[in-house]
Write an enzyme that holds these catalytic residues in place. Sequence first.
Site, short mmCIF file in Angstrom:
data_model
loop_
_atom_site.label_atom_id
_atom_site.label_comp_id
_atom_site.label_asym_id
_atom_site.label_seq_id
_atom_site.Cartn_x
_atom_site.Cartn_y
_atom_site.Cartn_z
N HIS A 104 0.83 -1.22 0.00
CA HIS A 104 0.00 0.00 0.00
C HIS A 104 0.85 1.26 0.00
O HIS A 104 0.34 2.34 0.28
CB HIS A 104 -0.95 0.00 1.21
N CYS B 131 9.30 19.12 -6.97
CA CYS B 131 9.94 17.82 -7.23
C CYS B 131 11.46 18.02 -7.35
O CYS B 131 11.92 18.86 -8.14
CB CYS B 131 9.40 17.22 -8.54
#
Length: 237
Positions: free
Chosen positions: A109, A136
């Site tokens: 997950h 980023c």
Amino acid sequence: MGFRRLVILTGAGISAESGLGTFRDKDGLWTRYNLEDVATPQGFARDPAFVHEFYNARRRGLREAQPHAAHQALARLEAAAPTGSVLLVTQNVDDLHERAGSRNLIHMHGELTKVRCDACETVAEHRDDLSTGSVCGHCGGAGFMRPHIVWFGEMPMMMDEIYAALDACDLFVSIGTSGTVYPAAGFVEHVRRRRRAHTVELNLDPSEGHSLFAERRYGAASAIVPEFVDRLLAEGI
Ligand code: APR
């Protein structure tokens, strides 16, 4: 018993005694938050700042948490067994298994300590807060960063590797999970279909799929997991 290929599935219950909440127990996360708002792509698109704050709070909480005897017992088991014979598949996004020493580990997950850029798909370690203005480090894009977490409606990670390990295992152990979320909740049935593996549930309370397990032990993970691992090691896995 002499098992050769083990797959161990863990859920939020193995981290409960480290102070990290579970989801569906009394005052669990999904009793305090609407999962559609914080654990779906639609919720993130609707209010990214709210979702970032939800995961920022969980990331901060993780800094205070320590692995306990159950995490350490699973790391001990992996270290004592032949390399590659124990695969730990966790539904948890915390890093307590790694910090306890587990290495052959799949986070199906995703991971709270990682972030992903929706522009360039780069995944990077990130333990601080994230915001809608986060940039980023790879492509320099701003506003595309999201937690590297699998949300409801998204495909869990490394499923091919997980099913290959389930097909090859002779012991499947499920620890600290309610058995309510697929595909993880279906792993025990997948293993039973081949009728070649022993199946064990170690949990505080019987899970949804408890009747599918050949062996079931109930209690706090910090007690029953080390006991189970010690027995496996004594019998020579
Ligand atoms: N020791 C062992 N088991 C425990 C303990 C404990 N100290 N405390 C709680 N448990 C058990 C509960 O009995 C319950 O069966 O852990 C389980 C927790 O169930 P959930 O809260 O549903 O967590 P989990 O099964 O991991 O959820 C699966 O759902 O929301 C998604 O992505 C999320 O990975 C999560 C998935």
